[in-house]
Write a protein that holds these residues in place. Structure first.
Motif, mmCIF file in Angstrom:
data_model
loop_
_atom_site.group_PDB
_atom_site.id
_atom_site.type_symbol
_atom_site.label_atom_id
_atom_site.label_comp_id
_atom_site.label_asym_id
_atom_site.label_seq_id
_atom_site.Cartn_x
_atom_site.Cartn_y
_atom_site.Cartn_z
ATOM 1 N N HIS A 1 0.844 -1.189 0.000
ATOM 2 C CA HIS A 1 0.000 0.000 0.000
ATOM 3 C C HIS A 1 0.880 1.240 0.000
ATOM 4 O O HIS A 1 1.863 1.304 0.747
ATOM 5 C CB HIS A 1 -0.931 0.023 1.222
ATOM 6 C CG HIS A 1 -1.996 -1.018 1.181
ATOM 7 N ND1 HIS A 1 -1.788 -2.326 1.548
ATOM 8 C CD2 HIS A 1 -3.293 -0.940 0.768
ATOM 9 C CE1 HIS A 1 -2.893 -3.015 1.387
ATOM 10 N NE2 HIS A 1 -3.837 -2.204 0.912
ATOM 11 N N ALA A 2 0.534 2.223 -0.830
ATOM 12 C CA ALA A 2 1.302 3.460 -0.887
ATOM 13 C C ALA A 2 1.212 4.211 0.437
ATOM 14 O O ALA A 2 0.181 4.166 1.115
ATOM 15 C CB ALA A 2 0.777 4.338 -2.022
ATOM 16 N N ASP A 3 2.274 4.894 0.779
ATOM 17 C CA ASP A 3 2.293 5.655 2.043
ATOM 18 C C ASP A 3 1.158 6.667 2.102
ATOM 19 O O ASP A 3 0.624 6.940 3.177
ATOM 20 C CB ASP A 3 3.635 6.366 2.197
ATOM 21 C CG ASP A 3 4.774 5.412 2.504
ATOM 22 O OD1 ASP A 3 5.929 5.803 2.324
ATOM 23 O OD2 ASP A 3 4.491 4.265 2.921
ATOM 24 N N SER A 4 0.776 7.192 0.937
ATOM 25 C CA SER A 4 -0.233 8.248 0.905
ATOM 26 C C SER A 4 -1.608 7.754 1.352
ATOM 27 O O SER A 4 -2.456 8.560 1.753
ATOM 28 C CB SER A 4 -0.336 8.844 -0.496
ATOM 29 O OG SER A 4 -0.667 7.831 -1.435
ATOM 30 N N VAL A 5 -1.839 6.438 1.290
ATOM 31 C CA VAL A 5 -3.151 5.906 1.651
ATOM 32 C C VAL A 5 -3.077 4.843 2.740
ATOM 33 O O VAL A 5 -4.115 4.321 3.177
ATOM 34 C CB VAL A 5 -3.891 5.341 0.419
ATOM 35 C CG1 VAL A 5 -4.107 6.436 -0.609
ATOM 36 C CG2 VAL A 5 -3.154 4.147 -0.160
ATOM 37 N N LYS A 6 -1.879 4.519 3.190
ATOM 38 C CA LYS A 6 -1.723 3.472 4.196
ATOM 39 C C LYS A 6 -2.487 3.849 5.455
ATOM 40 O O LYS A 6 -2.409 4.983 5.925
ATOM 41 C CB LYS A 6 -0.236 3.266 4.499
ATOM 42 C CG LYS A 6 0.098 1.947 5.155
ATOM 43 C CD LYS A 6 1.615 1.770 5.248
ATOM 44 C CE LYS A 6 2.239 1.567 3.892
ATOM 45 N NZ LYS A 6 3.697 1.302 3.991
ATOM 46 N N GLY A 7 -3.250 2.901 5.973
ATOM 47 C CA GLY A 7 -4.057 3.168 7.157
ATOM 48 C C GLY A 7 -5.457 3.649 6.835
ATOM 49 O O GLY A 7 -6.339 3.599 7.697
ATOM 50 N N ARG A 8 -5.679 4.129 5.617
ATOM 51 C CA ARG A 8 -7.022 4.558 5.211
ATOM 52 C C ARG A 8 -7.613 3.642 4.154
ATOM 53 O O ARG A 8 -8.816 3.409 4.130
ATOM 54 C CB ARG A 8 -7.001 5.990 4.676
ATOM 55 C CG ARG A 8 -6.608 7.041 5.674
ATOM 56 C CD ARG A 8 -6.908 8.437 5.149
ATOM 57 N NE ARG A 8 -6.231 8.714 3.886
ATOM 58 C CZ ARG A 8 -6.860 9.120 2.774
ATOM 59 N NH1 ARG A 8 -8.165 9.276 2.752
ATOM 60 N NH2 ARG A 8 -6.153 9.360 1.671
ATOM 61 N N PHE A 9 -6.786 3.165 3.220
ATOM 62 C CA PHE A 9 -7.236 2.312 2.126
ATOM 63 C C PHE A 9 -6.692 0.903 2.342
ATOM 64 O O PHE A 9 -5.568 0.736 2.825
ATOM 65 C CB PHE A 9 -6.726 2.824 0.792
ATOM 66 C CG PHE A 9 -7.314 4.117 0.315
ATOM 67 C CD1 PHE A 9 -8.107 4.918 1.132
ATOM 68 C CD2 PHE A 9 -7.070 4.558 -0.972
ATOM 69 C CE1 PHE A 9 -8.638 6.107 0.691
ATOM 70 C CE2 PHE A 9 -7.591 5.759 -1.442
ATOM 71 C CZ PHE A 9 -8.374 6.528 -0.613
ATOM 72 N N ALA A 10 -7.453 -0.089 1.938
ATOM 73 C CA ALA A 10 -7.000 -1.472 2.046
ATOM 74 C C ALA A 10 -7.483 -2.267 0.845
ATOM 75 O O ALA A 10 -8.672 -2.241 0.512
ATOM 76 C CB ALA A 10 -7.506 -2.099 3.337
ATOM 77 N N MET A 11 -6.556 -2.976 0.221
ATOM 78 C CA MET A 11 -6.872 -3.834 -0.924
ATOM 79 C C MET A 11 -7.044 -5.253 -0.431
ATOM 80 O O MET A 11 -6.259 -5.734 0.405
ATOM 81 C CB MET A 11 -5.749 -3.766 -1.952
ATOM 82 C CG MET A 11 -6.011 -4.541 -3.207
ATOM 83 S SD MET A 11 -4.680 -4.289 -4.411
ATOM 84 C CE MET A 11 -5.325 -5.220 -5.808
ATOM 85 N N SER A 12 -8.046 -5.942 -0.957
ATOM 86 C CA SER A 12 -8.301 -7.299 -0.505
ATOM 87 C C SER A 12 -8.981 -8.095 -1.606
ATOM 88 O O SER A 12 -9.362 -7.561 -2.646
ATOM 89 C CB SER A 12 -9.174 -7.289 0.750
ATOM 90 O OG SER A 12 -10.462 -6.775 0.440
ATOM 91 N N ARG A 13 -9.092 -9.376 -1.342
ATOM 92 C CA ARG A 13 -9.850 -10.264 -2.217
ATOM 93 C C ARG A 13 -10.626 -11.182 -1.295
ATOM 94 O O ARG A 13 -10.087 -11.677 -0.304
ATOM 95 C CB ARG A 13 -8.913 -11.056 -3.123
ATOM 96 C CG ARG A 13 -9.596 -12.128 -3.948
ATOM 97 C CD ARG A 13 -8.604 -12.804 -4.880
ATOM 98 N NE ARG A 13 -9.114 -14.104 -5.297
ATOM 99 C CZ ARG A 13 -8.510 -15.260 -5.045
ATOM 100 N NH1 ARG A 13 -7.368 -15.283 -4.406
ATOM 101 N NH2 ARG A 13 -9.043 -16.385 -5.454
ATOM 102 N N ALA A 14 -11.876 -11.409 -1.592
ATOM 103 C CA ALA A 14 -12.717 -12.203 -0.715
ATOM 104 C C ALA A 14 -12.627 -13.668 -1.072
ATOM 105 O O ALA A 14 -13.106 -14.081 -2.134
ATOM 106 C CB ALA A 14 -14.169 -11.734 -0.813
ATOM 107 N N GLY A 15 -11.996 -14.450 -0.214
ATOM 108 C CA GLY A 15 -11.931 -15.894 -0.371
ATOM 109 C C GLY A 15 -11.383 -16.298 -1.719
ATOM 110 O O GLY A 15 -10.358 -15.805 -2.165
ATOM 111 N N ALA A 16 -12.081 -17.211 -2.394
ATOM 112 C CA ALA A 16 -11.635 -17.735 -3.683
ATOM 113 C C ALA A 16 -12.336 -17.052 -4.847
ATOM 114 O O ALA A 16 -12.243 -17.516 -5.989
ATOM 115 C CB ALA A 16 -11.901 -19.240 -3.738
ATOM 116 N N GLY A 17 -12.996 -15.922 -4.568
ATOM 117 C CA GLY A 17 -13.741 -15.258 -5.623
ATOM 118 C C GLY A 17 -12.874 -14.524 -6.613
ATOM 119 O O GLY A 17 -11.651 -14.388 -6.434
ATOM 120 N N ASN A 18 -13.473 -14.036 -7.663
ATOM 121 C CA ASN A 18 -12.763 -13.347 -8.736
ATOM 122 C C ASN A 18 -12.902 -11.838 -8.648
ATOM 123 O O ASN A 18 -12.854 -11.147 -9.667
ATOM 124 C CB ASN A 18 -13.288 -13.826 -10.088
ATOM 125 C CG ASN A 18 -12.705 -15.162 -10.470
ATOM 126 O OD1 ASN A 18 -12.138 -15.857 -9.629
ATOM 127 N ND2 ASN A 18 -12.845 -15.531 -11.720
#
Length: 121
Positions: free
Chosen positions: A60-77
């Protein structure tokens, strides 16, 4: 080859939250690195977050760390970008992108169409 379709943008008040989605289709997705970028008017495209499809590595870029989070739910696409504590300066078009793992160019070759996020009262 992969195809990317973003959704979830819109108008939100400062301090609010949005969750962007990127639905991915195509060949062996475990061979790809996914990322979220944004581009505001008059500014360069900015990398916000990236992760391998299986989640072994995340950035995560420093500019958004702590506010933005990237994720993927389980085995979904679908990959997500959860955005909290939004500020006016987060207003931009947000893009989902993909690149092959180990690509020597390091370039993201596949892009979604973009989704507008506007933070305003």
């Amino acid at each position: 080859q992969v195809q990317l379709v973003e959704s979830g943008g819109g108008l939100v008040q400062p301090g609010g939250s949005l969750r962007l989605s990127c639905t991915v289709s195509g060949s062996t997705l475990s061979n790809y690195v996914m990322a979220w970028f944004r581009q505001a008017p008059g500014k360069e495209r900015e990398l916000l977050a990236a992760r391998t499809w299986l989640g072994e590595a995340t950035h995560h870029a420093d500019s958004v760390k702590g506010r933005f989070a990237m994720s993927r739910a389980g085995a979904g696409n679908t990959v997500f970008l959860q955005m909290n504590s939004l500020k006016a300066e987060d207003t931009a078009v947000y893009y989902c992108a993909a690149k092959r793992r180990g690509d020597p160019s390091g370039a993201y070759s596949w892009w979604g169409q973009g989704t507008q996020v506007t933070v305003s009262s």
